[in-house]
Design an enzyme around this catalytic site. Structure first.
Site, PDB file in Angstrom:
ATOM      1  CB  THR A   1     -16.940  -5.182  10.551  1.00 10.44           C
ATOM      2  OG1 THR A   1     -16.909  -5.924  11.779  1.00 10.44           O
ATOM      3  CG2 THR A   1     -15.786  -5.629   9.684  1.00 10.44           C
ATOM      4  CB  THR A   2     -19.441  -3.067  14.978  1.00 11.21           C
ATOM      5  OG1 THR A   2     -19.371  -4.487  15.121  1.00 11.21           O
ATOM      6  CG2 THR A   2     -20.667  -2.570  15.725  1.00 11.21           C
TER       7      THR A   2
ATOM      8  CE1 TYR B   1     -13.832 -10.505  14.111  1.00  7.99           C
ATOM      9  CE2 TYR B   1     -13.932  -8.446  12.885  1.00  7.99           C
ATOM     10  CZ  TYR B   1     -14.559  -9.452  13.579  1.00  7.99           C
ATOM     11  OH  TYR B   1     -15.933  -9.415  13.740  1.00  7.99           O
TER      12      TYR B   1
ATOM     13  CB  ILE C   1     -13.305  -6.935  20.145  1.00  8.72           C
ATOM     14  CG1 ILE C   1     -11.862  -6.662  20.616  1.00  8.72           C
ATOM     15  CG2 ILE C   1     -13.777  -5.835  19.200  1.00  8.72           C
ATOM     16  CD1 ILE C   1     -10.831  -6.655  19.510  1.00  8.72           C
TER      17      ILE C   1
ATOM     18  CE  LYS D   1     -14.409  -9.071  17.213  1.00  7.93           C
ATOM     19  NZ  LYS D   1     -15.087  -7.903  16.582  1.00  7.93           N
TER      20      LYS D   1
ATOM     21  NE  ARG E   1     -19.979  -8.682  10.253  1.00  9.32           N
ATOM     22  CZ  ARG E   1     -20.779  -7.768   9.712  1.00  9.32           C
ATOM     23  NH1 ARG E   1     -20.601  -7.389   8.462  1.00  9.32           N
ATOM     24  NH2 ARG E   1     -21.770  -7.243  10.412  1.00  9.32           N
TER      25      ARG E   1
ATOM     26  CE1 TYR F   1     -17.941 -12.085  -3.879  1.00 10.43           C
ATOM     27  CE2 TYR F   1     -15.887 -11.698  -5.067  1.00 10.43           C
ATOM     28  CZ  TYR F   1     -17.224 -12.029  -5.072  1.00 10.43           C
ATOM     29  OH  TYR F   1     -17.855 -12.317  -6.252  1.00 10.43           O
TER      30      TYR F   1
END
Length: 300
Positions: A53-54, A142, A212, A170, A147, A116
């Site tokens: 995502t980064t 993750y 991470i 993660k 988020r 979502y």
């Protein structure tokens, strides 16, 4: 401890920059800057995550993902292990993505819990089972409620830890009690990896094998010193590094990730600070505060 587990643990121990994706002014991928970023982060990296995502994976196309992964494979300065980000809120679309990618030379995928949709715990479980069954490489889960708007509970993580192709998580819930529950009940082979830069030292005391990281993009050496000292049990030195990073950490996220990290990298002449809409480059105010903290704490 099996030989295979020892090999896996070694591969995913330490610092992993969740690589940003450098863009040119026209918002195409800046390959020259990406190569510079790989050299920069390799100063402290033990492995790389590509298109997490980064890396603004939400706004890169399939073709760009393929090209970025291929580029990192070809320009990996220390031939470090590679993890590819493959998550989403459409289970079949994630499986289709895995089929479209050349995952040769990739050591695992990192897959975020669905965003979502806000699925039930059973829905999250079934989502990851389907992905793990389809993935040609091991899966690292993750969990990032900030988020995704839903938390993958320890109970669900522990169920998934039984899957032969799921090797770790993660964990970015920020809930140390949840991390403790995972560590206390997980199979020996299952890896706990920090997903929160500032909680990494604390998580290592619980048994996490590393992190991470966002801040390992602009500050790879300070961050590596922190993590490697923590893994050696030297928390005096590890915390010295942590306290250097503490004042700048919030600035990395103030205008959303990876805006702050890209601005810090721009100030180090690694890449430009361009991001794709709906994100915007760092404001002048944020830029000045990042510059002040970098200078104040000797983070260059």
């Amino acid at each position: 401890m099996s030989e295979k587990f020892q090999e896996t643990t070694k591969k995913f121990t330490g610092v992993e920059p969740a690589l940003i994706t450098p863009f040119k002014e026209d918002l195409t991928v800046d390959r020259e800057a990406l190569e510079k970023l790989l050299r920069h982060t390799a100063k402290g990296a033990d492995y790389f995550v590509v298109q997490g995502t980064t890396g603004e994976s939400a706004t890169t196309t399939l073709k760009e993902k393929q090209e970025i992964l291929a580029f990192v494979k070809a320009h990996n300065p220390k031939q470090l292990p590679i993890v590819f980000g493959a998550g989403g809120n459409n289970t079949q679309a994630v499986i289709d993505l895995l089929g479209e990618m050349d995952l040769s030379g990739v050591d695992a995928i990192l897959s975020a819990s669905p965003h979502y949709n806000k699925p039930s715990q059973e829905g999250i479980y079934q989502h990851f089972v389907k992905i793990a069954d389809a993935s040609p490489v091991p899966v690292i889960l993750y969990n990032v409620p900030g988020r995704t708007a839903s938390n993958m509970k320890a109970e669900t993580t522990l169920r998934l830890a039984q899957h032969k192709n799921i090797i770790g998580i993660k964990e970015a819930s920020g809930d140390l009690s949840q991390c403790m529950e995972i560590m206390a009940n997980k199979p020996e082979e299952f890896l706990l990896i920090s997903g929160d830069d500032l909680l990494t030292n604390s998580m290592i005391t619980l048994g996490a094998v590393g992190v991470i990281s966002v801040m390992a993009n602009p500050f790879p050496e300070v961050f590596a010193n922190m993590v490697h000292n923590a893994l050696k049990g030297d928390f005096v030195k590890a915390n010295e590094s942590l306290f250097k990073l503490l004042p700048i950490n919030s600035l990395m996220y103030e205008e959303s990730n990876p805006v702050g990290a890209k601005e810090a990298l721009r100030q180090q002449s690694v890449c430009k600070n361009y991001v794709r809409l709906p994100l915007l480059p760092a404001t002048d105010g944020l830029s000045k505060r990042i510059a002040k903290k970098i200078k104040e704490f000797g983070l260059r």
